[in-house]
Design a protein around this motif. Structure first.
Motif, PDB file in Angstrom:
ATOM      1  N   LEU A 412     -69.808 -27.214   7.024  1.00  0.00           N
ATOM      2  CA  LEU A 412     -70.616 -26.788   8.037  1.00  0.00           C
ATOM      3  C   LEU A 412     -72.148 -26.620   7.356  1.00  0.00           C
ATOM      4  CD1 LEU A 412     -68.551 -24.416  10.289  1.00  0.00           C
ATOM      5  CD2 LEU A 412     -69.120 -26.655  11.011  1.00  0.00           C
ATOM      6  N   ASN A 413     -72.110 -26.190   6.223  1.00  0.00           N
ATOM      7  CA  ASN A 413     -73.365 -25.797   5.574  1.00  0.00           C
ATOM      8  C   ASN A 413     -74.198 -27.191   5.347  1.00  0.00           C
ATOM      9  OD1 ASN A 413     -72.861 -23.111   5.810  1.00  0.00           O
ATOM     10  ND2 ASN A 413     -72.153 -22.672   3.757  1.00  0.00           N
ATOM     11  N   HIS A 414     -73.450 -28.235   5.117  1.00  0.00           N
ATOM     12  CA  HIS A 414     -74.128 -29.399   4.716  1.00  0.00           C
ATOM     13  C   HIS A 414     -73.940 -30.471   5.833  1.00  0.00           C
ATOM     14  CE1 HIS A 414     -72.859 -27.448   0.965  1.00  0.00           C
ATOM     15  NE2 HIS A 414     -73.983 -28.252   0.231  1.00  0.00           N
ATOM     16  N   TRP A 415     -73.907 -30.042   7.211  1.00  0.00           N
ATOM     17  CA  TRP A 415     -73.511 -30.850   8.250  1.00  0.00           C
ATOM     18  C   TRP A 415     -74.721 -31.955   8.515  1.00  0.00           C
ATOM     19  CZ3 TRP A 415     -68.964 -31.886  10.058  1.00  0.00           C
ATOM     20  CH2 TRP A 415     -68.831 -32.671  11.252  1.00  0.00           C
ATOM     21  N   ASP A 416     -75.914 -31.447   8.384  1.00  0.00           N
ATOM     22  CA  ASP A 416     -77.064 -32.178   8.682  1.00  0.00           C
ATOM     23  C   ASP A 416     -76.854 -33.436   7.799  1.00  0.00           C
ATOM     24  OD1 ASP A 416     -77.861 -30.792  10.910  1.00  0.00           O
ATOM     25  OD2 ASP A 416     -79.379 -29.729   9.828  1.00  0.00           O
ATOM     26  N   GLY A 417     -76.779 -33.104   6.450  1.00  0.00           N
ATOM     27  CA  GLY A 417     -76.731 -34.182   5.471  1.00  0.00           C
ATOM     28  C   GLY A 417     -75.638 -35.091   5.629  1.00  0.00           C
TER      29      GLY A 417
END
Length: 518
Positions: A412-417
């Protein structure tokens, strides 16, 4: 330290919190112990490990393999490559290459007289069989003779051809021998100490330091080509990046210290883009933000990486000029680890959903960027949206320090990437392009253990970059590197023509020559 009865709280609420905290800690310890057992005694490959009953057939390092999907979880639509035949194994059962030279060995009978009437026999046919043969590396002494011609009528009339430039002036090694040593070490991972033993077996006794000097000299000649290759990769709008430890001997402390090899790679083949496959390694003392920032000065575009904090700091420091595309191949193993240790149904569900995304990627590989983006928006985007919903729902139900919660929070913390590939058809779903390019470094490090000095590590980076890029283009590293060195040393290729010696340009020139001769 054991808990004493007199140290226990009397408040039921505090006692409940203590029990829950101890239970969570015990769960982490159990997972850690099981993980260590898997690392020591278990199978290394995710593809070979029994992750689920149906044996998930996905190997993230080899997206060419066909994927057989298990039953989809919940609302995830079934995704199956339509009409995709299983890739045949690459075997050679006797079809020997036609380009190899044929050396004929004719076996004649002792006599051609008829065994019955003693009449002369005549040839009525023949049986021909072929086997693949080899002539091991042959050491020879190459003598260069330059005749002198003088005039009998005058004292100044003398003619002699100039001595050819040599890779190692006044040295005992030819360019071909130095190339053989370099390729053996950096393409086939044969340490110099073993090469010294091989040469000794052929009656040539050399010191390892002598071979190290040859390697250093070859790197000196190739440094300009290496820098051009590195600049070419950094000029690409999409760059893959990764780092790996490199032990370097520290003579002052009589032990090695841990430095880093950073790898920069490009490859547009998955969508038919203009950038050829290439990799360049950079030696650095550390793996902090300042190292990668110094290497990517002036870069703007998409950087495909793992979740390492230095890349995030780099992107923040460039004010949006660098966009990070994170790697699904780094998010998935966290759920694999949880499933293997706890048999969590939710971890299995996540694995299945990601497998469906990879199955779509296998189908669209090789399509144009526009076609890939359209397929991803239609088929992959709903899968990823449903996955995010499930992750968000589940994380609130878990203890924050559990391994499953850590895996979910990472995603979730890296979702955009992680989902940038849904917005740009040129972007890959993972950084396996550069991960695969790290394998030669790991193999060389395993065999050589460490680099003897910082200068040796820099030479390693230069030569490994040139050799492994040649391998990416299916070139014979020996033939390629020997020709490149001969051209640079002789001066036939000037400094402003170095681009002709880049592996992809060199290969294209050879193909044009072959077509013209056909």
């Amino acid at each position: 330290m054991a808990i004493r009865p007199d140290a226990l709280p009397t408040d039921p609420v505090a006692l409940t919190e203590m029990v829950l905290a101890l239970d969570a800690e015990n769960e982490k310890l159990r997972v850690a112990m099981q993980t260590l057992k898997e690392m020591i005694f278990g199978k290394r490959s995710e593809r070979l490990a029994g992750l689920v009953d149906e044996q998930l057939a996905l190997e993230l390092g080899d997206l060419e393999a066909d994927a057989t999907l298990p039953a989809p979880a919940d609302d995830a639509p079934a995704v199956k490559p339509a009409g995709k035949a299983r890739k045949k194994a690459r075997r050679n059962i006797g079809a020997l290459p036609k380009h190899l030279a044929r050396c004929e060995q004719v076996l004649e009978p002792d006599t051609t007289a008829c065994p019955r009437c003693q009449g002369q026999l005549h040839k009525i046919g023949e049986d021909v069989s072929e086997v693949l043969d080899i002539i091991p590396a042959i050491l020879r002494v190459l003598r260069t003779i330059r005749p002198k011609y003088g005039c009998r009528s005058c004292t100044d009339g003398m003619v002699q051809v100039k001595a050819l430039p040599r890779l190692i002036e006044s040295g005992m090694a030819s360019t071909a021998l130095v190339t053989h040593v370099v390729v053996s070490k950096f393409a086939w991972y044969l340490p110099l100490c073993r090469q010294v033993q091989i040469l000794a077996g052929q009656g040539v006794h050399l010191d390892r330091a002598t071979l190290a000097g040859w390697v250093k000299r070859a790197a000196w000649w190739l440094k300009s080509l290496y820098e051009l290759q590195l600049r070419t990769i950094r000029a690409s709008p999409r760059v893959f990046c990764d780092e790996t430890p490199m032990p370097v001997l520290d003579p002052g402390r009589h032990r090695s210290r841990i430095c880093q090899f950073w790898a920069h790679a490009m490859d547009d083949r998955p969508w038919g883009g203009p950038a050829p496959p290439a990799v360049a390694y950079v030696f650095a003392d550390g793996r902090g933000t300042e190292e990668i920032a110094g290497q990517l000065t002036g870069f703007s575009g998409i950087l495909q990486v793992d979740g390492y904090a230095a890349y995030k700091a780099l992107a923040r420091g460039h004010g949006g000029a660098i966009e990070l595309a994170f790697c699904l191949a780094h998010a998935r193993p966290k759920f694999v680890e949880v499933y293997k240790t706890t048999q969590s149904p939710f971890a299995r569900e996540v694995i299945e959903r990601l497998q469906a995304v990879y199955a779509i990627e296998a189908v669209i590989r090789g399509s144009s960027a526009e076609q890939r983006l359209a397929a991803r928006r239609t088929r992959s985007a709903p899968l990823m949206a449903a996955l995010k919903t499930r992750l968000t729902e589940m994380v609130g139900q878990l203890f924050s320090q559990s391994k499953l919660a850590e895996a979910i929070n990472y995603a979730l913390n890296h979702w955009d990437g992680l989902t940038l590939f849904l917005r740009d058809g040129r972007v890959e779903v993972d950084s396996n392009t550069v991960e695969r390019s790290m394998r030669p470094i790991a193999m060389g490090r395993r065999n050589s253990l460490f680099s003897g000095s910082e200068g040796g590590a820099e030479s390693w980076a230069i030569l490994a970059s040139i050799v492994n890029t040649a391998k990416l283009h299916d070139l014979d590293p020996q033939a390629y590197l020997a020709d490149v060195l001969e051209r640079i040393v002789s001066g036939r290729t000037k400094s402003h023509q170095l681009h002709e010696l880049l592996a992809w340009n060199w290969k294209a020139a050879r193909e044009r020559i072959a077509q013209a001769a056909a």
